[in-house]
Design an enzyme around this catalytic site. Structure first.
Site, PDB file in Angstrom:
ATOM      1  N   ASN A 273      -7.877 -32.096  -8.762  1.00  0.00           N
ATOM      2  CA  ASN A 273      -8.800 -31.184  -9.429  1.00  0.00           C
ATOM      3  C   ASN A 273      -9.645 -30.405  -8.419  1.00  0.00           C
ATOM      4  OD1 ASN A 273      -9.873 -34.217  -9.620  1.00  0.00           O
ATOM      5  ND2 ASN A 273     -11.592 -32.880  -9.125  1.00  0.00           N
ATOM      6  N   ASP A 318     -11.675 -31.377 -14.493  1.00  0.00           N
ATOM      7  CA  ASP A 318     -11.140 -32.537 -13.769  1.00  0.00           C
ATOM      8  C   ASP A 318      -9.731 -32.896 -14.235  1.00  0.00           C
ATOM      9  OD1 ASP A 318     -11.024 -34.652 -11.946  1.00  0.00           O
ATOM     10  OD2 ASP A 318     -12.043 -36.060 -13.279  1.00  0.00           O
TER      11      ASP A 318
HETATM   12 CA    CA Z   1     -11.032 -36.227 -10.307  1.00  0.00          CA
END
Ligand code: CA
Length: 706
Positions: A273, A318
């Site tokens: 991410n 994320d």
């Molecule tokens: Ca992460």
């Protein structure tokens, strides 16, 4: 003629002898028939976690019994996939400790301790250290482990002696390793994590398996253009970023999935991410932000770019792609294809042609609100209006825990089903009041670019299931709903079986085709690791490392509901067979009722507690838990007599007296700040008692009132 399954296995083993461990090379790892071995992280290079063994099958698995077990008193989190080569099992315990045991009885052959905690005494990296390690790689008589503090180490498989060791990043940079290396072509590769821990550019590095010399290093995101680009691919990636992204780091850490493809001599990386998650901070004005959150295919010998497919352009949630990438060969729309199967955090199950990365299919495998669908023509997701938080705050599915996390998915080529440890939760993202100009990525504090999450996550907020996904039909074949959240990875076999351990502490076997529950065992502690299947001398075994941990240590009621409190439940390696005769070891029941510490005569300093909450959320939450509710990573501070004694609390934070037990030192906190954290803990203890009538408390004996 129908040959009984156990006879055919014995005959195979009698005719072919296993290669010596010095001969375990790429062909041996690529082999579908490994003679009972489990030679690499996903068993073979395919990463399918499919065992062709069928001595244990859907007709007799109800007879499965404990064959042997090994207590792991020094361990907390256990996440590893054990390897089995020539009757020896190699695995990692907590803190990157490597163990080799006789795979038929658990007798310890050697143990190698890289002394991670000792190396990190007085250093900030220890603050992200939950002890998790997902395992080792094996290559030509050597075992390779990557340690939390960034070393890649080669060990002699015969005796555990260190052959070489190399530091893959400087200690002190906000990076750490929990993943398993992969070996191919006389090389070993490893990445790292850290995109929430500071301003970093993720990379992977390949090393010479014999000497440890660096062969190549490939960055996942571009750096400062003023420094020049490492490659044309980085130049291409830079065109998809905006603003001064290199100030914030970028992210793209490869902390788990790396698949080697011998057909094309490539490595497929599941990229991480953004650092930070909030794209408005990281890359104001948007852009795809290559090569975050996707699959990056590299030439295995040079690390050069071949192709990429980004599952989540402009990532903001994320939604990393660190989930395992599985190779399979199947017929797709009438044509035989070599494909990649991938079920990342973002909730879509992807099928890609691995020749060129072309998207063949992408369907939701769970609750997804960030995107309506994936457009097969453009290969891009069609985002929903609410995905990027038009109100500044909102709940988006899946959460930052993902619809599927690193817990391994398996694929059964006999029936075309993938077995996904599915989890469901909405993530609250709040960008209100985030001032991009003033936002800083402080090393080894949680850096997401969003407001810290202040609430609890309750039992009703989460769901999970073992999901059997029909790859060709692109829809669920069956599912078994599970209590709780954060269950273990899966393994499947030609015996029409699938095994999975649960957060609730049971190891289950189901029929692979229909999901019928066939067998179950109480492990006495939550399971996060995946089971493996192997055979030695004609006898088949199932092994699992039982040891709750990883991100579960971020706490909250959802994770704490299982009652795996700190230091209470033994960690073990459990091994099963059809004629097992071991007496199951004693287990302790889950501990769901904590006795909190609260002196009802003490009045809480609310103003100091409010400041203390922010300090806690950036520095303590990782182990002691959301809303000060621990799920076993560290003591629950609401119930800690030490934390209720301000003098002792300050002393501990300042001196780091418990560093050897994993409690970091916080020298930069001044006495006032320590008191603010103290008041926040006291406030949370009292609030918890008010919220939950079943909790009890004792006064703070010896607590000095400030
Ligand atoms: Ca992460």
């Amino acid at each position: 003629m129908n040959i009984p399954a156990h006879l055919s296995l014995c005959c195979v083993l009698a005719v072919f002898s296993l290669p010596a461990s010095a001969e375990i090379d790429g062909n041996a790892i690529a082999a579908s028939d490994q003679g009972g071995d489990w030679r690499a992280y996903g068993r073979s290079y395919s990463e399918q976690r499919f065992s062709p063994l069928k001595q244990i099958n859907d007709g007799n698995v109800d007879q499965l019994k404990l064959d042997w077990y090994l207590d792991m008193p020094d361990s907390k989190a256990l996440s590893a996939t054990p390897l089995i080569v020539n009757g020896v099992m190699y695995f990692t315990a907590s803190q990157s400790v490597v163990m080799a045991v006789d795979a038929t009885n658990g007798k310890l052959l050697w143990r190698y301790d890289p002394e991670v905690i000792q190396r990190l005494i007085d250093k900030k990296p220890s603050r992200f250290n939950w002890g998790s390690n997902r395992g080792v790689a094996f290559w030509k008589g050597k075992v390779y482990v990557a340690t939390f503090d960034g070393r890649l180490i080669a060990l002699d498989a015969d005796n555990g002696k260190e052959i070489w060791s190399t530091q893959t990043f400087p200690i002190g940079e906000p990076r750490y390793i929990t993943g398993a290396p992969r070996a191919f072509n006389d090389m070993v590769i490893i990445g790292h994590g850290g995109a929430e821990a500071g301003a970093i550019r993720g990379y992977v590095t390949a090393y010479d398996a014999l000497t440890g010399a660096q062969k190549w290093r490939t960055y996942i995101v571009p750096g400062n253009p003023a420094d020049g680009y490492e490659s044309e691919a980085m130049k291409m990636a830079a065109a998809t970023w905006r603003g001064d992204w290199w100030i914030h780091g970028g992210g793209g850490t490869v902390w788990n999935s790396m698949t080697y493809d011998p057909t094309y001599n490539r490595v497929y990386l599941g990229t991480g991410n953004g650092a930070p998650w909030n794209q408005e901070v990281r890359s104001p004005g948007g852009g795809d932000n290559l090569f975050l959150c996707g699959i990056l295919a590299l030439d295995a010998d040079t690390g050069e770019y071949v192709w990429h497919y980004q599952t989540t352009p402009g990532e903001n949630w994320d939604y990393n792609d660190a989930m395992d990438i599985v190779m399979a060969e199947l017929e797709w729309e009438g044509k035989p294809r070599k494909v990649l199967l991938h079920a990342p955090k973002n909730g879509f199950f992807y099928v890609l042609d691995r020749a060129d990365g072309k998207l063949l299919g992408a369907e939701k495998f769970g609750k997804v609100t960030w995107a309506e669908r994936v457009d097969l023509k453009t290969g891009r997701p069609v985002e929903t209006p609410e995905a990027r938080l038009p109100e500044g705050v909102g709940v988006v599915y899946p959460s930052f825990y993902g619809a599927h996390n690193w817990q391994a998915m398996s694929y059964n080529p006999d029936n075309g089903l993938s077995y996904i440890p599915y989890q469901e939760m909405g993530g609250e993202y709040d960008k209100r009041g985030i001032d991009r100009e003033r936002w800083r990525a402080d090393d080894f504090k949680f850096n997401t670019g969003f407001q810290p999450y202040r609430g609890d996550i309750g039992v009703a907020d989460v769901n999970s299931a073992l999901l059997a996904w029909d790859v060709k039909r692109q829809k669920p074949a069956w599912r078994v709903k599970l209590p709780g959240f954060w269950n273990g990875g899966t393994v499947t076999s030609a015996g029409n079986l699938v095994f999975q351990g649960t957060s609730g502490g049971r190891l289950h076997a189901y029929s692979a085709d229909r999901g019928l529950p066939l067998w179950s065992f109480d492990a006495g502690v939550g399971i996060s690791a995946p089971p493996v299947i192997y055979a030695v001398k004609g006898k088949q075994y199932i092994a699992i490392l039982a040891g709750w941990g990883g991100v579960a240590y971020l706490g909250s009621t959802a994770f704490a509901q299982h009652g795996w409190t700190y230091g209470t439940h033994p960690r073990r390696l459990l091994v099963f067979s059809l004629d097992g005769k071991a007496t199951p070891p004693p287990i302790k029941p889950p501990q769901t009722q904590l006795v909190l510490v609260d002196d009802s005569k003490q009045s809480i300093d609310e103003a100091q507690a409010a400041v203390g909450q922010d300090l806690y959320l950036s520095m303590c939450i990782g182990c002691h838990g959301m809303a000060v509710i621990s799920a076993g990573g560290a003591p629950d501070l609401r119930a800690s007599k030490l934390a209720a004694n301000l003098d002792a609390f300050r002393q501990l934070l300042h001196t780091g007296a418990l560093q050897s037990r994993g409690m970091p030192r916080f020298q930069e906190l001044n006495p006032r700040e320590m008191e603010q954290i103290y008041w926040f803990i006291r406030q949370r203890a009292r609030e918890s008692l008010a919220e939950n009538a079943t909790l009890t408390a004792v006064g703070a004996a010896g607590a000095s009132s400030p």
